[in-house]
Write a protein that holds these residues in place. Structure first.
Motif, PDB file in Angstrom:
ATOM      1  N   VAL A  10     -47.484  47.589 -97.139  1.00  0.00           N
ATOM      2  CA  VAL A  10     -46.794  48.843 -97.463  1.00  0.00           C
ATOM      3  C   VAL A  10     -47.680  49.726 -98.331  1.00  0.00           C
ATOM      4  N   LEU A  11     -48.352  49.138 -99.302  1.00  0.00           N
ATOM      5  CA  LEU A  11     -49.255  49.895-100.158  1.00  0.00           C
ATOM      6  C   LEU A  11     -50.422  50.470 -99.356  1.00  0.00           C
ATOM      7  N   ALA A  12     -50.979  49.688 -98.430  1.00  0.00           N
ATOM      8  CA  ALA A  12     -52.082  50.167 -97.590  1.00  0.00           C
ATOM      9  C   ALA A  12     -51.616  51.302 -96.677  1.00  0.00           C
ATOM     10  N   LEU A  13     -50.430  51.177 -96.119  1.00  0.00           N
ATOM     11  CA  LEU A  13     -49.876  52.230 -95.258  1.00  0.00           C
ATOM     12  C   LEU A  13     -49.652  53.509 -96.055  1.00  0.00           C
ATOM     13  N   PHE A  14     -49.093  53.361 -97.239  1.00  0.00           N
ATOM     14  CA  PHE A  14     -48.860  54.513 -98.107  1.00  0.00           C
ATOM     15  C   PHE A  14     -50.180  55.193 -98.478  1.00  0.00           C
ATOM     16  N   ALA A  15     -51.181  54.409 -98.803  1.00  0.00           N
ATOM     17  CA  ALA A  15     -52.491  54.960 -99.159  1.00  0.00           C
ATOM     18  C   ALA A  15     -53.129  55.673 -97.971  1.00  0.00           C
ATOM     19  N   ALA A  16     -52.973  55.122 -96.770  1.00  0.00           N
ATOM     20  CA  ALA A  16     -53.546  55.747 -95.577  1.00  0.00           C
ATOM     21  C   ALA A  16     -52.863  57.076 -95.280  1.00  0.00           C
ATOM     22  N   VAL A  17     -51.550  57.113 -95.399  1.00  0.00           N
ATOM     23  CA  VAL A  17     -50.814  58.359 -95.165  1.00  0.00           C
ATOM     24  C   VAL A  17     -51.192  59.388 -96.210  1.00  0.00           C
ATOM     25  N   LEU A  18     -51.270  59.000 -97.445  1.00  0.00           N
ATOM     26  CA  LEU A  18     -51.634  59.920 -98.519  1.00  0.00           C
ATOM     27  C   LEU A  18     -53.048  60.445 -98.331  1.00  0.00           C
ATOM     28  N   ALA A  19     -53.980  59.595 -97.963  1.00  0.00           N
ATOM     29  CA  ALA A  19     -55.367  60.025 -97.736  1.00  0.00           C
ATOM     30  C   ALA A  19     -55.442  60.979 -96.554  1.00  0.00           C
ATOM     31  N   GLY A  20     -54.677  60.722 -95.506  1.00  0.00           N
ATOM     32  CA  GLY A  20     -54.647  61.616 -94.344  1.00  0.00           C
ATOM     33  C   GLY A  20     -54.078  62.968 -94.692  1.00  0.00           C
ATOM     34  N   MET A  21     -53.043  62.995 -95.523  1.00  0.00           N
ATOM     35  CA  MET A  21     -52.439  64.263 -95.935  1.00  0.00           C
ATOM     36  C   MET A  21     -53.414  65.062 -96.779  1.00  0.00           C
ATOM     37  N   GLN A  22     -54.135  64.404 -97.664  1.00  0.00           N
ATOM     38  CA  GLN A  22     -55.078  65.117 -98.527  1.00  0.00           C
ATOM     39  C   GLN A  22     -56.244  65.673 -97.729  1.00  0.00           C
ATOM     40  N   SER A  23     -56.758  64.918 -96.778  1.00  0.00           N
ATOM     41  CA  SER A  23     -57.895  65.412 -95.994  1.00  0.00           C
ATOM     42  C   SER A  23     -57.454  66.563 -95.099  1.00  0.00           C
ATOM     43  N   ARG A  24     -56.242  66.518 -94.580  1.00  0.00           N
ATOM     44  CA  ARG A  24     -55.727  67.617 -93.755  1.00  0.00           C
ATOM     45  C   ARG A  24     -55.502  68.851 -94.596  1.00  0.00           C
ATOM     46  N   ALA A  25     -55.016  68.675 -95.798  1.00  0.00           N
ATOM     47  CA  ALA A  25     -54.780  69.815 -96.684  1.00  0.00           C
ATOM     48  C   ALA A  25     -56.092  70.492 -97.051  1.00  0.00           C
ATOM     49  N   ARG A  26     -57.110  69.733 -97.258  1.00  0.00           N
ATOM     50  CA  ARG A  26     -58.404  70.326 -97.606  1.00  0.00           C
ATOM     51  C   ARG A  26     -59.016  71.046 -96.418  1.00  0.00           C
ATOM     52  N   SER A  27     -58.801  70.546 -95.210  1.00  0.00           N
ATOM     53  CA  SER A  27     -59.488  71.110 -94.054  1.00  0.00           C
ATOM     54  C   SER A  27     -58.779  72.339 -93.482  1.00  0.00           C
ATOM     55  N   ASP A  28     -57.462  72.330 -93.357  1.00  0.00           N
ATOM     56  CA  ASP A  28     -56.759  73.406 -92.673  1.00  0.00           C
ATOM     57  C   ASP A  28     -56.220  74.491 -93.598  1.00  0.00           C
ATOM     58  N   LEU A  29     -55.709  74.101 -94.727  1.00  0.00           N
ATOM     59  CA  LEU A  29     -55.031  75.067 -95.570  1.00  0.00           C
ATOM     60  C   LEU A  29     -55.982  75.966 -96.344  1.00  0.00           C
ATOM     61  N   MET A  30     -57.179  75.527 -96.567  1.00  0.00           N
ATOM     62  CA  MET A  30     -58.098  76.293 -97.390  1.00  0.00           C
ATOM     63  C   MET A  30     -59.006  77.215 -96.579  1.00  0.00           C
ATOM     64  N   LYS A  31     -58.912  77.190 -95.257  1.00  0.00           N
ATOM     65  CA  LYS A  31     -59.749  78.041 -94.433  1.00  0.00           C
ATOM     66  C   LYS A  31     -59.202  79.466 -94.435  1.00  0.00           C
ATOM     67  N   ALA A  32     -60.087  80.434 -94.525  1.00  0.00           N
ATOM     68  CA  ALA A  32     -59.682  81.833 -94.476  1.00  0.00           C
ATOM     69  C   ALA A  32     -59.401  82.207 -93.021  1.00  0.00           C
ATOM     70  N   GLU A  33     -58.306  82.906 -92.835  1.00  0.00           N
ATOM     71  CA  GLU A  33     -57.933  83.318 -91.488  1.00  0.00           C
ATOM     72  C   GLU A  33     -58.621  84.638 -91.159  1.00  0.00           C
ATOM     73  N   VAL A  34     -59.252  84.700 -90.008  1.00  0.00           N
ATOM     74  CA  VAL A  34     -59.991  85.886 -89.597  1.00  0.00           C
ATOM     75  C   VAL A  34     -59.244  86.545 -88.447  1.00  0.00           C
ATOM     76  N   GLU A  35     -58.901  87.824 -88.628  1.00  0.00           N
ATOM     77  CA  GLU A  35     -58.214  88.553 -87.571  1.00  0.00           C
ATOM     78  C   GLU A  35     -59.231  89.190 -86.644  1.00  0.00           C
ATOM     79  N   PRO A  36     -58.890  89.289 -85.357  1.00  0.00           N
ATOM     80  CA  PRO A  36     -59.823  89.925 -84.431  1.00  0.00           C
ATOM     81  C   PRO A  36     -59.920  91.430 -84.695  1.00  0.00           C
TER      82      PRO A  36
END
Length: 78
Positions: A10-36
């Motif tokens: 359970v601890l390993a599963l929780f850590a994996a989910v938390l690590a996945g959420m953090q890496s996704r937050a860093r990659s998608d949410l912080m990118k600047a959106e460029v309009e055409p």
């Protein structure tokens, strides 16, 4: 022993989910959106398109609604 293994899983599963959420937050949410870039088309600046007299500018009017006998009949609604 089983309880210890379950807690580790359970601890390993929780850590994996938390690590996945953090890496996704860093990659998608912080990118600047460029309009055409906007492009002008010929109809947007065409004088004939905007000044033609074929437009009907009269306001739309609904037909008058009439009350029918059953609408105001107390016996119908009771």
């Amino acid at each position: 022993m089983k309880r210890f293994v379950k807690q580790i899983l359970v601890l390993a599963l929780f850590a994996a989910v938390l690590a996945g959420m953090q890496s996704r937050a860093r990659s998608d949410l912080m990118k600047a959106e460029v309009e055409p870039a906007l492009e002008l088309e010929s109809w947007m600046v065409d004088e004939f398109f905007w000044n033609r007299g074929t437009m009907d500018w009269t306001p739309a009017i609904d037909q008058t609604l009439a009350l029918e006998a059953w609408m105001v009949d107390d016996n119908y609604w009771q």
